[in-house]
Design a protein around this motif. Structure first.
Motif, PDB file in Angstrom:
ATOM      1  N   ASP A  11       0.865  -1.174   0.000  1.00 34.58           N
ATOM      2  CA  ASP A  11       0.000   0.000   0.000  1.00 34.58           C
ATOM      3  C   ASP A  11       0.903   1.225   0.000  1.00 34.58           C
ATOM      4  O   ASP A  11       1.762   1.364   0.875  1.00 34.58           O
ATOM      5  CB  ASP A  11      -0.903   0.019   1.239  1.00 34.58           C
ATOM      6  CG  ASP A  11      -2.001  -1.029   1.188  1.00 34.58           C
ATOM      7  OD1 ASP A  11      -2.253  -1.576   0.103  1.00 34.58           O
ATOM      8  OD2 ASP A  11      -2.607  -1.300   2.239  1.00 34.58           O
ATOM      9  N   PHE A  12       0.717   2.089  -0.972  1.00 41.56           N
ATOM     10  CA  PHE A  12       1.541   3.289  -1.116  1.00 41.56           C
ATOM     11  C   PHE A  12       0.639   4.500  -0.936  1.00 41.56           C
ATOM     12  O   PHE A  12      -0.401   4.600  -1.599  1.00 41.56           O
ATOM     13  CB  PHE A  12       2.190   3.297  -2.509  1.00 41.56           C
ATOM     14  CG  PHE A  12       3.247   4.329  -2.692  1.00 41.56           C
ATOM     15  CD1 PHE A  12       4.519   4.142  -2.180  1.00 41.56           C
ATOM     16  CD2 PHE A  12       2.971   5.491  -3.397  1.00 41.56           C
ATOM     17  CE1 PHE A  12       5.512   5.100  -2.370  1.00 41.56           C
ATOM     18  CE2 PHE A  12       3.950   6.453  -3.592  1.00 41.56           C
ATOM     19  CZ  PHE A  12       5.227   6.265  -3.081  1.00 41.56           C
ATOM     20  N   PRO A  13       0.994   5.420  -0.034  1.00 37.64           N
ATOM     21  CA  PRO A  13       0.122   6.577   0.229  1.00 37.64           C
ATOM     22  C   PRO A  13      -0.171   7.394  -1.033  1.00 37.64           C
ATOM     23  O   PRO A  13       0.743   7.763  -1.761  1.00 37.64           O
ATOM     24  CB  PRO A  13       0.915   7.408   1.236  1.00 37.64           C
ATOM     25  CG  PRO A  13       1.880   6.448   1.856  1.00 37.64           C
ATOM     26  CD  PRO A  13       2.214   5.447   0.777  1.00 37.64           C
TER      27      PRO A  13
ATOM     28  N   PRO B  55      -3.382   8.278 -10.507  1.00 38.04           N
ATOM     29  CA  PRO B  55      -3.113   6.839 -10.568  1.00 38.04           C
ATOM     30  C   PRO B  55      -4.325   6.068 -11.090  1.00 38.04           C
ATOM     31  O   PRO B  55      -5.458   6.348 -10.713  1.00 38.04           O
ATOM     32  CB  PRO B  55      -2.831   6.459  -9.110  1.00 38.04           C
ATOM     33  CG  PRO B  55      -2.581   7.747  -8.398  1.00 38.04           C
ATOM     34  CD  PRO B  55      -3.321   8.800  -9.151  1.00 38.04           C
ATOM     35  N   GLU B  56      -4.055   5.104 -11.987  1.00 40.33           N
ATOM     36  CA  GLU B  56      -5.111   4.280 -12.553  1.00 40.33           C
ATOM     37  C   GLU B  56      -4.677   2.825 -12.529  1.00 40.33           C
ATOM     38  O   GLU B  56      -3.497   2.512 -12.678  1.00 40.33           O
ATOM     39  CB  GLU B  56      -5.392   4.695 -13.996  1.00 40.33           C
ATOM     40  CG  GLU B  56      -5.940   6.096 -14.136  1.00 40.33           C
ATOM     41  CD  GLU B  56      -6.159   6.488 -15.587  1.00 40.33           C
ATOM     42  OE1 GLU B  56      -6.165   5.600 -16.461  1.00 40.33           O
ATOM     43  OE2 GLU B  56      -6.328   7.688 -15.838  1.00 40.33           O
ATOM     44  N   ILE B  57      -5.651   1.924 -12.359  1.00 35.11           N
ATOM     45  CA  ILE B  57      -5.368   0.486 -12.351  1.00 35.11           C
ATOM     46  C   ILE B  57      -4.715   0.094 -13.673  1.00 35.11           C
ATOM     47  O   ILE B  57      -5.145   0.517 -14.744  1.00 35.11           O
ATOM     48  CB  ILE B  57      -6.663  -0.321 -12.107  1.00 35.11           C
ATOM     49  CG1 ILE B  57      -7.177  -0.049 -10.696  1.00 35.11           C
ATOM     50  CG2 ILE B  57      -6.432  -1.807 -12.332  1.00 35.11           C
ATOM     51  CD1 ILE B  57      -8.517  -0.665 -10.381  1.00 35.11           C
TER      52      ILE B  57
ATOM     53  N   ILE C 231       0.034  -0.686 -10.743  1.00 32.70           N
ATOM     54  CA  ILE C 231      -1.071  -0.302  -9.870  1.00 32.70           C
ATOM     55  C   ILE C 231      -2.190  -1.327 -10.048  1.00 32.70           C
ATOM     56  O   ILE C 231      -2.668  -1.546 -11.162  1.00 32.70           O
ATOM     57  CB  ILE C 231      -1.582   1.112 -10.188  1.00 32.70           C
ATOM     58  CG1 ILE C 231      -0.477   2.148  -9.919  1.00 32.70           C
ATOM     59  CG2 ILE C 231      -2.833   1.432  -9.369  1.00 32.70           C
ATOM     60  CD1 ILE C 231      -0.840   3.568 -10.325  1.00 32.70           C
ATOM     61  N   THR C 232      -2.573  -1.972  -8.945  1.00 33.42           N
ATOM     62  CA  THR C 232      -3.628  -2.990  -9.026  1.00 33.42           C
ATOM     63  C   THR C 232      -4.937  -2.533  -8.380  1.00 33.42           C
ATOM     64  O   THR C 232      -5.982  -3.134  -8.623  1.00 33.42           O
ATOM     65  CB  THR C 232      -3.178  -4.304  -8.355  1.00 33.42           C
ATOM     66  OG1 THR C 232      -2.830  -4.045  -7.003  1.00 33.42           O
ATOM     67  CG2 THR C 232      -1.990  -4.913  -9.094  1.00 33.42           C
ATOM     68  N   GLU C 233      -4.866  -1.468  -7.570  1.00 30.11           N
ATOM     69  CA  GLU C 233      -6.071  -0.962  -6.914  1.00 30.11           C
ATOM     70  C   GLU C 233      -5.819   0.474  -6.458  1.00 30.11           C
ATOM     71  O   GLU C 233      -4.722   0.814  -6.038  1.00 30.11           O
ATOM     72  CB  GLU C 233      -6.382  -1.845  -5.697  1.00 30.11           C
ATOM     73  CG  GLU C 233      -7.744  -1.618  -5.084  1.00 30.11           C
ATOM     74  CD  GLU C 233      -8.051  -2.605  -3.956  1.00 30.11           C
ATOM     75  OE1 GLU C 233      -9.056  -2.378  -3.269  1.00 30.11           O
ATOM     76  OE2 GLU C 233      -7.288  -3.572  -3.759  1.00 30.11           O
ATOM     77  N   VAL C 234      -6.840   1.306  -6.573  1.00 26.22           N
ATOM     78  CA  VAL C 234      -6.765   2.687  -6.090  1.00 26.22           C
ATOM     79  C   VAL C 234      -7.835   2.845  -5.030  1.00 26.22           C
ATOM     80  O   VAL C 234      -9.027   2.693  -5.313  1.00 26.22           O
ATOM     81  CB  VAL C 234      -6.970   3.706  -7.237  1.00 26.22           C
ATOM     82  CG1 VAL C 234      -6.919   5.133  -6.691  1.00 26.22           C
ATOM     83  CG2 VAL C 234      -5.942   3.504  -8.338  1.00 26.22           C
ATOM     84  N   LYS C 235      -7.390   3.110  -3.794  1.00 26.81           N
ATOM     85  CA  LYS C 235      -8.325   3.301  -2.683  1.00 26.81           C
ATOM     86  C   LYS C 235      -8.368   4.780  -2.317  1.00 26.81           C
ATOM     87  O   LYS C 235      -7.714   5.603  -2.955  1.00 26.81           O
ATOM     88  CB  LYS C 235      -7.868   2.465  -1.481  1.00 26.81           C
ATOM     89  CG  LYS C 235      -7.809   0.967  -1.754  1.00 26.81           C
ATOM     90  CD  LYS C 235      -7.338   0.211  -0.525  1.00 26.81           C
ATOM     91  CE  LYS C 235      -7.240  -1.274  -0.764  1.00 26.81           C
ATOM     92  NZ  LYS C 235      -6.741  -1.994   0.410  1.00 26.81           N
TER      93      LYS C 235
ATOM     94  N   VAL D 255      -2.532   0.508  -4.293  1.00 31.94           N
ATOM     95  CA  VAL D 255      -1.908  -0.806  -4.124  1.00 31.94           C
ATOM     96  C   VAL D 255      -0.974  -1.041  -5.311  1.00 31.94           C
ATOM     97  O   VAL D 255      -1.394  -0.997  -6.472  1.00 31.94           O
ATOM     98  CB  VAL D 255      -2.970  -1.927  -4.028  1.00 31.94           C
ATOM     99  CG1 VAL D 255      -2.299  -3.282  -3.847  1.00 31.94           C
ATOM    100  CG2 VAL D 255      -3.938  -1.640  -2.885  1.00 31.94           C
ATOM    101  N   LEU D 256       0.313  -1.256  -4.989  1.00 34.90           N
ATOM    102  CA  LEU D 256       1.343  -1.473  -5.998  1.00 34.90           C
ATOM    103  C   LEU D 256       1.827  -2.911  -5.940  1.00 34.90           C
ATOM    104  O   LEU D 256       2.077  -3.450  -4.858  1.00 34.90           O
ATOM    105  CB  LEU D 256       2.531  -0.534  -5.761  1.00 34.90           C
ATOM    106  CG  LEU D 256       2.226   0.963  -5.737  1.00 34.90           C
ATOM    107  CD1 LEU D 256       3.485   1.745  -5.399  1.00 34.90           C
ATOM    108  CD2 LEU D 256       1.654   1.419  -7.068  1.00 34.90           C
TER     109      LEU D 256
END
Length: 150
Positions: free
Chosen positions: A79-81, A91-93, A111-115, A120-121
């Motif tokens: 998880d990257f801030p 950032p985009e999946i 990038i696999t998920e953007v919260k 999530v990298l």
């Protein structure tokens, strides 16, 4: 007929697929792939597969993950801030980025998920954990300066 062995420089045409049939790479329409057999330039399963092949030989091989890009490692997903991204970047999946580790070495991440607060990298190779299928055709063998062509 000469067969490829460790230390030879070979040129091969290839097509790489997943077991689902999805193609991820091919030398079609390009120059053949050139590498030294046994020098660690290729994944182990591919390197091992060309040993014993003669010019004109064709084969299809299945390579398990441990002889390809290894198994997926959950510790390589972080998880990257979101606040650490530049303001002008959205950032985009699926986006691929380069990161630096503490030693200053660069490595690719996806990038696999953007919260809401984090992105999530995933630093695993995109083919990690996958069985690979290669169609290989031996085109040329250079055995210590002696080039054998059909």
């Amino acid at each position: 007929m000469q067969q490829a062995k460790k230390g030879d420089t070979v040129r091969v045409h290839y097509t790489g697929k997943l077991t689902t049939g999805e193609q991820f790479d091919s030398s079609a329409g390009r120059e053949p792939l050139e590498f030294e057999v046994g020098a660690g330039m290729m994944i182990k399963g591919f390197d091992d597969a060309v040993v014993g092949m003669a010019i004109g030989d064709k084969k299809t091989i299945n390579i398990p993950p441990n002889e390809a890009y290894g198994e997926r490692n959950d510790q390589m997903v972080i998880d990257f801030p979101l606040s650490n991204f530049p303001d002008d970047m959205t950032p985009e999946i699926g986006m691929q980025l380069m990161m630096n580790n503490s030693a200053g070495q660069q490595f690719p991440v996806t990038i696999t998920e953007v919260k809401e607060e984090v992105v999530v990298l995933d630093a695993n190779h995109m083919l990690a954990g996958k069985e690979l299928v290669f169609d290989i055709e031996m085109v040329e063998i250079d055995s210590k300066g002696l080039i054998i062509v059909p």
